[in-house]
Design an enzyme around this catalytic site. Structure first.
Site, PDB file in Angstrom:
ATOM      1  N   LYS A  99      -2.101  -1.337  -3.925  1.00  0.00           N
ATOM      2  CA  LYS A  99      -3.002  -0.193  -3.786  1.00  0.00           C
ATOM      3  C   LYS A  99      -2.195   1.088  -3.810  1.00  0.00           C
ATOM      4  O   LYS A  99      -1.214   1.176  -3.074  1.00  0.00           O
ATOM      5  CB  LYS A  99      -3.740  -0.328  -2.459  1.00  0.00           C
ATOM      6  CG  LYS A  99      -4.614   0.840  -2.116  1.00  0.00           C
ATOM      7  CD  LYS A  99      -5.170   0.669  -0.753  1.00  0.00           C
ATOM      8  CE  LYS A  99      -5.845   1.955  -0.367  1.00  0.00           C
ATOM      9  NZ  LYS A  99      -6.216   2.015   0.995  1.00  0.00           N
ATOM     10  N   LYS A 154       0.863  -1.186   0.000  1.00  0.00           N
ATOM     11  CA  LYS A 154       0.000   0.000   0.000  1.00  0.00           C
ATOM     12  C   LYS A 154       0.891   1.224   0.000  1.00  0.00           C
ATOM     13  O   LYS A 154       1.691   1.438   0.912  1.00  0.00           O
ATOM     14  CB  LYS A 154      -0.883  -0.023   1.243  1.00  0.00           C
ATOM     15  CG  LYS A 154      -1.742   1.218   1.392  1.00  0.00           C
ATOM     16  CD  LYS A 154      -2.645   1.102   2.595  1.00  0.00           C
ATOM     17  CE  LYS A 154      -3.401   2.380   2.838  1.00  0.00           C
ATOM     18  NZ  LYS A 154      -4.246   2.287   4.024  1.00  0.00           N
TER      19      LYS A 154
END
Ligand code: PBG
Length: 333
Positions: free
Chosen positions: A253, A200
């Site tokens: 992400k 992330k």
């Protein structure tokens, strides 16, 4: 073969039937889509999120209402985010692990009414801490990684105990996957899936989400723990470490800005790979469409196709609740 004859790759693209015949990538099937949703307290509540057109903060009853049209489009997976009342926030986000939290109540309600759903819950502290950081803080204001691990594990156990199929830790603390796996197993929850936000990035594209979830940090940012957009090898390592710690599903992400990372991981790991098509990637397309600068469903279809082409199996996207309209466009992209 005459090597001097001009090459005509466009031969394969002359008609729609030929394009479809020779396609090697199609939109993610509805069954691979996950719809992220924001939960608020209270009944009959539906607060449109200004920064994310087409999305709303929903009370549990309203969410149940929205699941019907979702299922009829073939989408059967959810990722739940709680947006707690501001008065519930404290220094260590205690409300996140409560058995009567919004998320736990929603999981139980959905589990009862929709046995065919796959229910995932976001496991993080940022929406529950008074300072908006993803963990407990050290006296100097830095996030205290190791003190945060048991807090995350408690949240995961509460969600799993309520009936979630899987938990999705998004705090980017080192060691969070092993801490959560050990806690789940210790509570007899060894069937609970961990879908780790394994890579992330510290991205500027989470803005609309932070507005929706009131989870922006009050000071500083998240670059001390989230992955750096300028370090590809470290980004890959974040995911391979989570695989070693026992993650069942890995995730990259944002998605569209990190297709290279998705493609690299796809070649390197066997675990299912998810991509999170984040709020900024969604809202910028809405902003273009609102200005008349592009067709909403065609742009959405092209983004989902790109994520799929890069190699993601699972696509977590706010587009999931208009999947049918997008898929119709996708046939002709
Ligand atoms: C919570 C979390 C965030 C997102 C998902 N989980 C925000 C953040 O890290 O600040 C972003 C999702 C999106 O932008 O759609 N840690």
């Amino acid at each position: 073969m005459n090597s001097t004859a001009p090459k005509r790759p466009s031969r394969l693209r002359r008609t729609a039937a030929l394009r479809q015949l020779t396609a090697d990538t199609v939109l993610p099937p509805a069954g691979n889509m996950v719809w992220p949703v924001f939960l608020v307290d209270g009944s009959s509540r539906r607060e449109p999120i200004v920064s994310m057109p087409g999305q709303a903060r929903l009370g549990i009853d309203e969410l149940c209402r929205d699941v019907e049209p979702l299922l009829s489009q073939g989408v059967r997976s959810l990722l739940l985010f709680g947006v707690p009342n501001a008065r519930l926030k404290d220094e260590i986000g205690s409300a996140a692990a409560a058995r009567d939290s919004l998320v736990c109540k929603a999981v139980r309600a959905l589990r009862d009414r929709f046995p065919g759903l796959a229910i995932f819950t976001d496991v993080c502290l940022c929406a529950y801490t008074s300072h908006g950081h993803c963990g407990a803080l050290e006296p100097d204001g830095a996030v205290d990684n190791d003190r945060t691990l048991p807090l995350l594990a408690d949240i995961a156990v509460a969600h799993a105990d309520s009936g979630a199929d899987g938990v999705a830790p998004s705090a980017m603390m080192d060691g969070q996957v092993s801490a959560i796996r050990a806690a789940l197993d210790g509570h007899g929850l060894s069937n609970t899936v961990i879908m780790s936000y394994s890579t992330k990035f510290a991205s500027a594209f989470y803005g609309p989400f932070r507005d929706a979830a009131s989870s922006a940090p009050a000071h500083g940012d998240r670059s001390s723990h989230q992955a750096s957009p300028s370090a590809l090898r470290q980004a890959i390592r974040e995911s391979t470490l989570d695989a070693e710690e026992g993650a069942d599903i890995l995730m990259v992400k944002p998605a569209l800005l990190y297709l290279d990372v998705i493609a690299r991981l796809r070649e390197q790991v066997e675990l299912p790979l998810a991509a999170y098509n984040v709020s900024g990637e969604y809202s910028m397309i809405h902003a273009m469409a609102e200005r008349g600068w592009g067709d909403l469903d065609r742009m959405a279809a092209e983004s989902l196709l790109a994520i799929r082409r890069a190699g993601a199996d699972i696509v977590i996207s706010y587009w999931a609740n208009r999947y049918a309209a997008i898929a119709k466009e996708g046939e002709t992209v």
